[in-house]
Motif scaffolding. Structure first.
Motif, mmCIF file in Angstrom:
data_model
loop_
_atom_site.group_PDB
_atom_site.id
_atom_site.type_symbol
_atom_site.label_atom_id
_atom_site.label_comp_id
_atom_site.label_asym_id
_atom_site.label_seq_id
_atom_site.Cartn_x
_atom_site.Cartn_y
_atom_site.Cartn_z
ATOM 1 N N GLY A 195 33.783 34.797 30.831
ATOM 2 C CA GLY A 195 33.698 34.877 32.284
ATOM 3 C C GLY A 195 34.567 33.861 32.993
ATOM 4 N N PHE A 196 34.711 32.650 32.405
ATOM 5 C CA PHE A 196 35.521 31.616 33.043
ATOM 6 C C PHE A 196 37.009 31.896 32.915
ATOM 7 N N SER A 197 37.425 32.453 31.766
ATOM 8 C CA SER A 197 38.850 32.553 31.451
ATOM 9 C C SER A 197 39.460 33.902 31.769
ATOM 10 N N ILE A 198 38.647 34.866 32.127
ATOM 11 C CA ILE A 198 39.138 36.227 32.259
ATOM 12 C C ILE A 198 40.109 36.382 33.431
ATOM 13 N N VAL A 199 40.123 35.425 34.355
ATOM 14 C CA VAL A 199 41.056 35.503 35.490
ATOM 15 C C VAL A 199 42.132 34.423 35.437
ATOM 16 N N LEU A 200 42.160 33.660 34.361
ATOM 17 C CA LEU A 200 43.001 32.466 34.333
ATOM 18 C C LEU A 200 44.469 32.784 34.577
ATOM 19 N N MET A 201 45.000 33.812 33.882
ATOM 20 C CA MET A 201 46.417 34.119 33.997
ATOM 21 C C MET A 201 46.767 34.859 35.292
ATOM 22 N N SER A 202 45.763 35.383 35.973
ATOM 23 C CA SER A 202 46.048 36.160 37.184
ATOM 24 C C SER A 202 45.844 35.366 38.461
ATOM 25 N N ILE A 203 45.386 34.130 38.364
ATOM 26 C CA ILE A 203 45.120 33.351 39.574
ATOM 27 C C ILE A 203 46.387 33.164 40.397
ATOM 28 N N TRP A 204 47.467 32.762 39.727
ATOM 29 C CA TRP A 204 48.706 32.472 40.461
ATOM 30 C C TRP A 204 49.284 33.718 41.123
ATOM 31 N N PRO A 205 49.485 34.843 40.398
ATOM 32 C CA PRO A 205 49.999 36.031 41.091
ATOM 33 C C PRO A 205 49.044 36.581 42.137
ATOM 34 N N TYR A 206 47.725 36.489 41.889
ATOM 35 C CA TYR A 206 46.752 36.957 42.890
ATOM 36 C C TYR A 206 46.824 36.094 44.145
ATOM 37 N N LEU A 207 46.978 34.803 43.942
ATOM 38 C CA LEU A 207 47.098 33.878 45.071
ATOM 39 C C LEU A 207 48.333 34.202 45.898
ATOM 40 N N GLN A 208 49.443 34.491 45.236
ATOM 41 C CA GLN A 208 50.659 34.857 45.952
ATOM 42 C C GLN A 208 50.480 36.172 46.712
ATOM 43 N N LYS A 209 49.697 37.083 46.170
ATOM 44 C CA LYS A 209 49.515 38.393 46.793
ATOM 45 C C LYS A 209 48.640 38.312 48.043
ATOM 46 N N ILE A 210 47.546 37.552 47.974
ATOM 47 C CA ILE A 210 46.597 37.558 49.092
ATOM 48 C C ILE A 210 46.991 36.612 50.212
ATOM 49 N N ASP A 211 47.812 35.590 49.908
ATOM 50 C CA ASP A 211 48.168 34.596 50.924
ATOM 51 C C ASP A 211 49.568 34.067 50.632
ATOM 52 N N GLN A 212 50.525 34.485 51.433
ATOM 53 C CA GLN A 212 51.918 34.105 51.190
ATOM 54 C C GLN A 212 52.192 32.645 51.529
ATOM 55 N N THR A 213 51.244 31.961 52.145
ATOM 56 C CA THR A 213 51.432 30.538 52.450
ATOM 57 C C THR A 213 51.115 29.650 51.250
ATOM 58 N N ALA A 214 50.530 30.223 50.198
ATOM 59 C CA ALA A 214 50.164 29.434 49.021
ATOM 60 C C ALA A 214 51.399 29.153 48.174
#
Length: 498
Positions: A32-51
């Motif tokens: 549960g902790f690691s299942i999103v680890l590799m997608s945090i950065w691209p997801y962050l770029q997708k939802i908020d372009q200021t990140a």
């Protein structure tokens, strides 16, 4: 006497049944902790372009900040109450936080801060690691301890293997996915994994409530009286008295901090580094880095199994020292060499022109080049990172070799450090102490991502990994100074021979 033998056997079976349930708890929680680890950065770029990359460090650090705050609380709680209580509450918090993470794209603005809060609450739920370690330390003898701790770490590593594997499979859904309009839930490659994590958390709670029982033994394996022990026994013994070596306790906390610090910065920088060095897209980074981390997880499980045998021949302290040396070699190999430069994030700029022009000419050229449309997803090393213009790229073979070595050294150091710590503390209740150890590891996971994201963005991989090599050298020196003090409580007080 025949009745006593039957009761002892039942106690033994119940004790190991509970320990195995905690192995499973560690495994499911790690997924549960690691299942999103590799997608945090691209997801962050997708939802908020200021990140940017520096904010990524704060998002990853928020997980550890939550864990650092929660670990002593849950650890102290477990000293006086049945472990079911803090375990159930912590997992429920993680389930709720995963659901929040699935909705971070819904608000009209400030989405990156919602992600920050969601990951922080998931980390707060992860404070149950201190409870699990204290339970296993108190429910095993010295002879059983190293093997049990290695099994715990192996289950945790296996969870971190399958987490990226599930993430890789969910990458097939794509960024668009499907939307459930009634509840405004978008199911895509970023949200599907956390929903699976929430389901695994619910399953975890059911197993803990139905199977887990309280058990505690001394260093020789005899059952001890415990304030949160639920069943009486005819062979209970009092906990041996004696002072804990506080110097060894503090030193082990420092060692554990550095070990977690080093690996936290490595797993943080994997995605930005590979996207910069090899011009991978967001989807490629999620897929390839997920495969790499899954392979490192398999390697870690093999290492944990080997440690169980090797520790009987050379001891925990020697393995800890050897693991630190291997980590240093891994980061030294990761230093950039050669004359090939990474692709810059502009199509009209060619790497072969960089060495033949002055820095001023490069800046003038870049000023005249039009910026690509952000929606097209430019790849390569961002021109905002000035070091991209003069720092050689890290070759893929170089990166993979370093990853293999770090994958050998980190699990060795990790399991040996908290195994030694549990032996130093002895048979007394360890919940609070394990809470502080987990908190020190969480502090490392806060500072590691922040440190590497800031240094990497400002100065590049050469400075970042050189500083890491220096930190490892200092850690090896500290281990050499306290080497003779890292012994078991019962050995220190002469009750058991080393």
């Amino acid at each position: 006497r025949e009745w006593d033998i039957i009761e002892t056997e039942e106690h033994y079976k119940s004790r190991w049944r509970s320990i195995r349930i905690l192995y499973l708890t560690m495994f499911l929680s790690s997924v549960g902790f690691s299942i999103v680890l590799m997608s945090i950065w691209p997801y962050l770029q997708k939802i908020d372009q200021t990140a940017d990359a520096s904010f990524l460090g704060w998002v990853i650090a928020s997980f550890s900040l939550g864990q650092m705050v929660a670990s002593p609380i849950f650890g102290l709680w477990s000293n006086y109450r049945p472990r079911k209580e803090p375990l159930t509450v912590s997992i429920f918090i993680s389930v709720a936080a995963n659901c929040l993470y699935a909705y971070v794209q819904v608000p009209a603005s400030h989405n990156k801060y919602y992600m920050l809060v969601a990951r922080g609450l998931v980390g707060f739920g992860a404070g149950n690691v201190a409870v699990i370690r204290s339970y296993i330390a108190g429910a095993t003898s010295l002879q059983e301890r190293t093997s049990s701790m290695a099994n715990t770490s192996a289950c945790q590593a296996l969870g971190f293997i399958l987490g990226p594997v599930f993430q890789t499979c969910f990458a097939l859904i794509g960024e668009k996915g499907v939307t459930w309009d009634t509840i405004k839930l978008q199911i895509n490659m970023y949200t599907a994994p956390v929903l699976l994590g929430a389901f695994l958390g619910i399953l975890n709670i059911i197993l803990i409530l139905t199977v887990l029982r309280e058990h505690r033994v001394d260093d020789s394996g005899r059952q001890c009286k415990n304030i949160n022990f639920e069943e009486a026994s005819t062979d209970e013994v009092q906990v041996p008295q004696g002072n804990i070596d506080q110097v060894a306790v503090v030193a082990t906390n420092v060692l554990f901090f550095v070990i977690l610090f080093i690996f936290a910065l490595f797993e943080t920088i994997v995605t930005p580094l590979t996207m910069d060095m090899y011009a991978w897209t967001r989807e490629q980074a999620v897929l390839y880095d997920g495969i790499i981390l899954a392979a490192l997880g398999v390697e870690a499980v093999i290492i944990f199994m080997g440690i169980k045998l090797l520790s009987k021949k050379v001891g925990e302290r020697a393995i800890l020292l050897g693991g630190l040396i291997v980590i240093w070699v891994g980061f030294f190999i990761l230093l950039p060499w050669g004359h090939q430069f990474p692709k810059i994030q502009w199509e009209d700029l060619h790497n072969n022109s960089i060495p033949n022009t002055t820095f001023g000419e490069i800046i003038i050229t870049l000023w005249k080049i039009p910026r690509e449309d952000h929606n097209e997803g430019p790849t390569g090393c961002p021109v905002e990172q000035a070091w991209c213009l003069y720092t050689p790229m890290i070759h893929l073979a170089q990166f993979l070799t370093s990853a293999v070595l770090i994958g050998i050294g980190y699990p060795s150091c990790n399991v040996m450090s908290y195994t030694l710590y549990s032996k130093i503390l002895g048979p007394k209740p360890q919940g609070m102490y394990m809470g502080w150890l987990t908190a020190s590891g969480s502090a490392a996971r806060i500072l590691g991502p922040v440190f590497i994201s800031q240094v990497y963005a400002a100065w590049g991989p050469r400075w970042a990994f050189s500083l890491v090599c220096g930190i490892v050298v200092l850690t090896i020196t500290l281990l050499g100074v306290v080497y003779r003090r890292l012994i078991a409580f019962s050995v220190r007080h002469g009750r058991i021979q080393e």
